[in-house]
Motif scaffolding. Structure first.
Motif, short mmCIF file in Angstrom:
data_model
loop_
_atom_site.label_atom_id
_atom_site.label_comp_id
_atom_site.label_asym_id
_atom_site.label_seq_id
_atom_site.Cartn_x
_atom_site.Cartn_y
_atom_site.Cartn_z
N ASP A 131 -28.25 36.23 -117.00
CA ASP A 131 -26.89 36.68 -117.31
C ASP A 131 -26.45 36.06 -118.63
O ASP A 131 -25.30 36.20 -119.03
CB ASP A 131 -25.93 36.33 -116.18
N TYR A 132 -27.38 35.35 -119.31
CA TYR A 132 -27.20 34.72 -120.61
C TYR A 132 -26.25 33.52 -120.58
O TYR A 132 -26.35 32.65 -121.44
CB TYR A 132 -26.68 35.74 -121.65
N GLU A 133 -25.37 33.45 -119.63
CA GLU A 133 -24.34 32.41 -119.62
C GLU A 133 -24.60 31.31 -118.60
O GLU A 133 -24.06 30.20 -118.73
CB GLU A 133 -22.97 33.02 -119.34
N SER A 134 -25.42 31.58 -117.58
CA SER A 134 -25.62 30.56 -116.55
C SER A 134 -27.07 30.38 -116.12
O SER A 134 -27.49 29.26 -115.85
CB SER A 134 -24.75 30.83 -115.32
N TYR A 135 -27.85 31.45 -116.03
CA TYR A 135 -29.23 31.30 -115.55
C TYR A 135 -30.18 32.25 -116.26
O TYR A 135 -29.79 33.28 -116.82
CB TYR A 135 -29.32 31.56 -114.04
N ALA A 136 -31.46 31.87 -116.22
CA ALA A 136 -32.54 32.74 -116.67
C ALA A 136 -33.76 32.45 -115.81
O ALA A 136 -34.02 31.29 -115.46
CB ALA A 136 -32.87 32.51 -118.15
N VAL A 137 -34.49 33.48 -115.45
CA VAL A 137 -35.72 33.33 -114.67
C VAL A 137 -36.86 33.78 -115.56
O VAL A 137 -36.89 34.92 -116.02
CB VAL A 137 -35.67 34.16 -113.38
N VAL A 138 -37.80 32.88 -115.79
CA VAL A 138 -38.92 33.14 -116.71
C VAL A 138 -40.23 33.08 -115.95
O VAL A 138 -40.43 32.21 -115.09
CB VAL A 138 -38.92 32.14 -117.87
N TYR A 139 -41.13 33.98 -116.30
CA TYR A 139 -42.38 34.15 -115.56
C TYR A 139 -43.54 34.30 -116.54
O TYR A 139 -43.40 34.91 -117.60
CB TYR A 139 -42.25 35.40 -114.69
N SER A 140 -44.67 33.73 -116.17
CA SER A 140 -45.89 33.91 -116.95
C SER A 140 -47.07 34.00 -116.01
O SER A 140 -47.16 33.25 -115.03
CB SER A 140 -46.09 32.72 -117.91
N CYS A 141 -47.96 34.94 -116.28
CA CYS A 141 -49.16 35.10 -115.45
C CYS A 141 -50.35 35.37 -116.35
O CYS A 141 -50.29 36.23 -117.24
CB CYS A 141 -48.98 36.24 -114.45
N THR A 142 -51.42 34.62 -116.13
CA THR A 142 -52.64 34.77 -116.91
C THR A 142 -53.79 35.11 -115.98
O THR A 142 -54.11 34.34 -115.07
CB THR A 142 -52.98 33.47 -117.67
N ALA A 143 -54.41 36.26 -116.19
CA ALA A 143 -55.58 36.65 -115.39
C ALA A 143 -56.81 35.98 -115.99
O ALA A 143 -57.11 36.15 -117.17
CB ALA A 143 -55.74 38.16 -115.40
N VAL A 144 -57.51 35.20 -115.18
CA VAL A 144 -58.70 34.50 -115.67
C VAL A 144 -59.99 35.19 -115.24
O VAL A 144 -61.01 35.08 -115.91
CB VAL A 144 -58.69 33.02 -115.22
N THR A 145 -59.95 35.87 -114.12
CA THR A 145 -61.04 36.73 -113.66
C THR A 145 -60.39 37.84 -112.84
O THR A 145 -59.21 37.77 -112.53
CB THR A 145 -62.06 35.97 -112.75
N PRO A 146 -61.16 38.87 -112.45
CA PRO A 146 -60.58 39.88 -111.56
C PRO A 146 -60.18 39.31 -110.20
O PRO A 146 -59.45 39.96 -109.44
CB PRO A 146 -61.73 40.89 -111.40
N LEU A 147 -60.61 38.07 -109.91
CA LEU A 147 -60.34 37.48 -108.61
C LEU A 147 -59.26 36.41 -108.61
O LEU A 147 -58.88 35.91 -107.56
CB LEU A 147 -61.63 36.86 -108.05
N ALA A 148 -58.79 36.02 -109.80
CA ALA A 148 -57.85 34.90 -109.84
C ALA A 148 -56.92 34.99 -111.04
O ALA A 148 -57.27 35.55 -112.07
CB ALA A 148 -58.62 33.58 -109.87
N ASN A 149 -55.74 34.41 -110.86
CA ASN A 149 -54.78 34.32 -111.96
C ASN A 149 -54.01 33.02 -111.84
O ASN A 149 -53.98 32.39 -110.78
CB ASN A 149 -53.83 35.52 -111.95
N PHE A 150 -53.42 32.59 -112.94
CA PHE A 150 -52.57 31.41 -112.96
C PHE A 150 -51.15 31.84 -113.28
O PHE A 150 -50.91 32.61 -114.20
CB PHE A 150 -53.05 30.41 -114.03
N LYS A 151 -50.19 31.31 -112.51
CA LYS A 151 -48.79 31.66 -112.72
C LYS A 151 -47.96 30.42 -113.02
O LYS A 151 -48.26 29.32 -112.55
CB LYS A 151 -48.21 32.34 -111.47
N ILE A 152 -46.91 30.63 -113.81
CA ILE A 152 -45.87 29.64 -114.00
C ILE A 152 -44.53 30.36 -113.84
O ILE A 152 -44.37 31.48 -114.31
CB ILE A 152 -45.91 28.98 -115.39
N VAL A 153 -43.60 29.70 -113.19
CA VAL A 153 -42.25 30.23 -113.02
C VAL A 153 -41.27 29.13 -113.39
O VAL A 153 -41.46 27.97 -113.03
CB VAL A 153 -42.00 30.69 -111.57
#
Length: 225
Positions: A131-153
């Motif tokens: 909402d720019y004034e109070s909160y932001a939700v940020v996400y990142s996902c990296t696929a390392v193989t077709p079987l696995a990924n790494f996420k940050i939130v």
């Protein structure tokens, strides 16, 4: 035969996780490819600029033992953003910061780089909601193989100690995107220095609270991981 294939996939996932930790990423591993998330239709980059405090986040290697974590964003031009991430070491009281650059690739989709030569062509910082004034939700996902990924939130807030309503609104964004909240660990934002621009200097009256960190934050992160 199926058992052998499943075992092979399991070992590949384990090796992938170990490799990620060894390389210093230490993001939270998940099976499968990166899931689809709901992208923003529009994004006001100028309104998003300024200081955001980290309220909570998935465990991340570069933030271990840190408190008072915040980011300061400022526009360089219409599509380029200066990024300063800063924190205080809870063991030593030493302030630290790292400066990077981000490229706005789409609504709420940024490519952030902190190292020379790091490409700015793929979004690794996705604003799922704000909402720019109070909160932001940020996400990142990296696929390392077709079987696995790494996420940050990350849940970021404009106030060091936001209201319950603010956090509820942020967490609803995660719920709407079917993103697990089980790995979120609250960031310590108490006894932090007053910010003066990008200054992260420790005030004279600040204390380290090392015992609280060792007995609470670390066990919680280990248990969730």
């Amino acid at each position: 035969m199926n058992h052998h294939r499943s075992s092979s996939h399991l070992w590949l996932l384990i090796l992938t996780v170990v490799s990620g930790v060894y390389q210093g990423k230490a993001q939270v591993p998940f099976p499968g490819k990166c899931p689809d998330v709901k992208l923003l239709d529009s994004f006001d980059a100028e309104a998003y600029m300024g200081i955001w405090y980290e309220y909570s986040a998935y465990p991340f290697a570069f933030e271990i033992g840190k408190k008072c974590i915040y980011a300061n964003y400022s526009l360089i031009d219409n599509s380029t953003v200066s990024v300063v991430n800063a924190a205080i070491n809870r063991f030593t009281g030493q302030a630290s910061n790292v400066t990077g650059k981000a490229k706005v690739l789409g609504p709420g989709q940024l490519a952030v780089a902190f190292f020379p030569g790091q490409p700015l062509t793929k979004a690794n910082y996705i604003v799922l909601g704000t909402d720019y004034e109070s909160y932001a939700v940020v996400y990142s996902c990296t696929a390392v193989t077709p079987l696995a990924n790494f996420k940050i939130v990350w849940i970021l807030t404009r106030q060091r100690e936001p209201s319950a309503e603010t956090i509820d609104a942020a967490k609803k964004i995660l719920t709407d995107n079917d993103i697990s909240q089980a790995f979120l660990s609250n960031t310590i934002q108490k006894k932090c220095p007053q910010l003066d621009g990008n200054n992260t200097g420790l005030s004279v009256d600040d204390e380290l609270d090392v015992d609280d960190f060792v007995t609470t934050v670390v066990p919680e992160a280990i248990q969730k991981a």
